[in-house]
Design a protein around this motif. Structure first.
Motif, short mmCIF file in Angstrom:
data_model
loop_
_atom_site.label_atom_id
_atom_site.label_comp_id
_atom_site.label_asym_id
_atom_site.label_seq_id
_atom_site.Cartn_x
_atom_site.Cartn_y
_atom_site.Cartn_z
N GLY A 282 0.82 -1.20 0.00
CA GLY A 282 0.00 0.00 0.00
C GLY A 282 0.86 1.25 0.00
O GLY A 282 2.07 1.20 -0.24
N GLN A 283 0.23 2.37 0.27
CA GLN A 283 0.91 3.67 0.21
C GLN A 283 0.98 4.29 1.61
O GLN A 283 -0.02 4.34 2.33
N LEU A 284 2.16 4.73 1.98
CA LEU A 284 2.38 5.48 3.22
C LEU A 284 2.56 6.94 2.84
O LEU A 284 3.42 7.28 2.03
N THR A 285 1.74 7.80 3.40
CA THR A 285 1.74 9.21 3.02
C THR A 285 2.10 10.08 4.22
O THR A 285 1.53 9.93 5.31
N LEU A 286 3.05 10.96 4.00
CA LEU A 286 3.49 11.92 5.02
C LEU A 286 3.15 13.32 4.50
O LEU A 286 3.60 13.72 3.43
N SER A 287 2.34 14.05 5.24
CA SER A 287 1.90 15.37 4.78
C SER A 287 1.76 16.32 5.95
O SER A 287 1.78 15.91 7.12
N ALA A 288 1.63 17.59 5.64
CA ALA A 288 1.48 18.62 6.68
C ALA A 288 0.67 19.78 6.12
O ALA A 288 0.73 20.07 4.91
N MET A 289 -0.05 20.44 6.99
CA MET A 289 -0.83 21.60 6.56
C MET A 289 -1.12 22.50 7.74
O MET A 289 -1.26 22.04 8.88
N PRO A 290 -1.18 23.83 7.51
CA PRO A 290 -1.58 24.74 8.58
C PRO A 290 -3.10 24.73 8.73
O PRO A 290 -3.83 24.48 7.76
N THR A 291 -3.57 24.97 9.92
CA THR A 291 -5.00 25.02 10.17
C THR A 291 -5.27 25.98 11.32
O THR A 291 -4.35 26.32 12.09
N VAL A 292 -6.51 26.41 11.44
CA VAL A 292 -6.91 27.33 12.50
C VAL A 292 -8.05 26.70 13.29
O VAL A 292 -9.05 26.28 12.70
N ALA A 293 -7.89 26.60 14.60
CA ALA A 293 -8.91 26.01 15.45
C ALA A 293 -10.07 26.98 15.67
O ALA A 293 -10.00 28.16 15.29
#
Length: 502
Positions: A282-293
């Motif tokens: 399968g696929q292992l994905t590493l990602s990141a993103m900014p977000t606001v609570a």
């Protein structure tokens, strides 16, 4: 109500009684005795099961004979739900043989209705004994957990020093490779070796910090640089059927924390994902993103997702329990360590997983303050110009490697494995321009060697090699380099001490 034990406080009691009048009399008797209680009455098996599925009770008080139902059945239902919850029979029909049978089947006590004066004390005693037993079991579990952590601490402390010495060449050799070769393949191999050495050393330190409960210094981290290092270190762990996809994060995406700990955390989560896909791929994905609570707080979300076997609800509920593991060779500390790392950075870790459909781990980390941040540039070191350097180090491997590194940089290293040999070298070769002395040398201490050097007329700067947690001994030195020694740090300290670099 007897007051021979600790106060019970507010308690909840489930009454298994078909007669409403008898239940009212029983409740009145217990309240008049001083019991602070809330009661719920049931008279059948389904009602009892429904009641037990709700808010917890402190005790079940049951009649022996009910229409279409019995106290024995009630006791069996309770034992299926919670074997430790106390159960007291209160009946007018129970005989000696039936009472013995009830106790053998797990009842805490029995009270006859024609002698009701004993009921309050029997109820209080049963509740107290059940609480005491639960507290004892909890204390035993905590003691066992504490003993296991103590053993782990002793093991980590014993291995830490030896492991750092073993890993020392992995931190020095890559710099020597760059001195002797410009081949990009060799330089890339050196980078992998160096990064692995750093990770191995710092993971030993991290384990020691974990068992001691200490925290490491916080720094501003580029998520892109962190992902790049993780991708580099995972290359040797990927099987043919597992694909690693790293979604490039924005170059200005930053987090606050300890770089090594976050690297360790992401690698741990990635390796778990790789192992979960070992059979079907399968696929292992590493990602990141900014977000606001919702409260306006800015966060950075680091996400590790896999297409592996997934987890059921019971497994998810124990993921962060110390020593819980589903692996035959697992320690049960990896995810707990990840949770500690994230929470020490004032963040949280969330898990989504469905059995057969993969798992997603998300690290929600507060975004750092919007201060200017500049990534450090690679150091460009100057030529040593034949300056004599006295290098005193009790570790033979490190002594040889550092001597070669200094010679390759244009210095004239005079190497000594201990304090006595260092003084002999000075007598033969004369005073050096600078001394590099390990704090852990034998025969003569570093302080004694420095004192003799000064008596002989040595006025040059001194660079000390120290353990990370060791305090200075009061002797002047131009700089300290923390072990395991990195060549860049040593060269930089030497150049500054000699005034070669402003």
């Amino acid at each position: 109500m007897p007051h021979s034990g600790a106060p019970l406080g507010r308690v909840r009691i489930l009454l298994v009684e078909d007669s409403e009048l008898d239940a009212e009399l029983l409740i009145e008797q217990l309240l008049e005795a001083g019991l602070d209680a809330e009661f719920l009455r049931v008279d059948g098996a389904e009602d009892m099961r429904a009641a037990l599925a709700g808010e917890p009770f402190d005790l079940v008080l049951s009649d022996m004979e009910l229409p279409g139902f019995s106290g024995y059945q009630a006791l069996e239902i309770l034992r299926e739900h919670d074997p430790r919850l106390p159960f007291v029979f209160f009946s007018g029909t129970i005989g000696e043989e039936a009472a013995v049978r009830a106790l053998q089947q797990g009842a805490s006590d029995y009270v006859l209705k024609h002698t009701p004066a004993r009921l309050p004390s029997a109820v209080a005693r049963a509740i107290r004994e059940a609480r005491t037993e639960r507290e004892r079991e909890h204390a035993e579990k905590e003691l066992m957990r504490s003993q296991r952590l103590d053993c782990l601490a002793m093991l980590a402390a014993g291995l830490s020093h030896d492991l750092r010495n073993i890993l020392q060449p992995l931190l020095i050799v890559p710099d020597l490779l760059s001195t002797y070769s410009d081949d990009p393949k060799i330089l890339r191999l050196g980078a992998v070796i160096s990064e692995s050495g750093k990770r191995g050393h710092e993971m030993a330190d991290s384990m020691l910090s974990f068992v001691r409960g200490s925290r490491k210094a916080s720094e501003t981290i580029s998520v892109a640089a962190l992902f790049s290092a993780v991708q580099l270190l995972l290359q040797g762990s990927l099987s043919r059927q597992v694909r690693l996809v790293v979604e490039p994060p924005p170059e200005d995406l930053l987090i606050e924390g300890n770089y090594t700990e976050f690297q360790q955390c992401l690698i741990n989560l990635c390796l778990n994902g790789i192992q979960a896909m070992a059979e079907r791929g399968g696929q292992l994905t590493l990602s990141a993103m900014p977000t606001v609570a919702a409260d306006g707080q800015e966060y950075v979300v680091l996400r590790v997702s896999d297409e592996g076997t997934g987890m059921d609800e019971a497994t998810r509920g124990q993921l962060f329990t110390p020593f819980f593991t589903t692996k035959a060779s697992g320690t049960g500390l990896g995810l707990m360590s990840c949770k500690r790392i994230v929470e020490s950075a004032r963040g949280r870790i969330e898990v989504r997983s469905t059995l057969g459909s993969g798992t997603v781990f998300e690290l929600h980390l507060p975004a750092p303050a919007a201060d200017e941040w500049v990534e450090a540039e690679d150091a460009a070191f100057l030529d040593g110009g034949g300056r004599r350097i006295l290098l005193v180090d009790g570790d033979a491997t490190r002594l040889s490697l550092l001597g070669n590194a200094l010679a390759a940089q244009g210095y004239d290293p005079v190497m000594a494995p201990d304090g006595a040999n260092a003084l002999q070298q000075i007598a033969r070769n004369g005073l050096p321009a600078l001394s590099v002395i390990d704090d852990d040398i034998l025969l003569l201490s570093a302080a004694d060697v420095l004192a003799v050097l000064k008596e002989a007329g040595f006025e040059g700067p001194v660079v000390r090699l120290r353990e990370p947690d060791r305090q200075a001994d009061g002797h002047d030195c131009a700089a300290s380099v923390v072990k395991p020694v990195q060549v860049q740090a040593l060269f930089g300290a030497i150049e500054h001490a000699l005034g070669l670099r402003a």
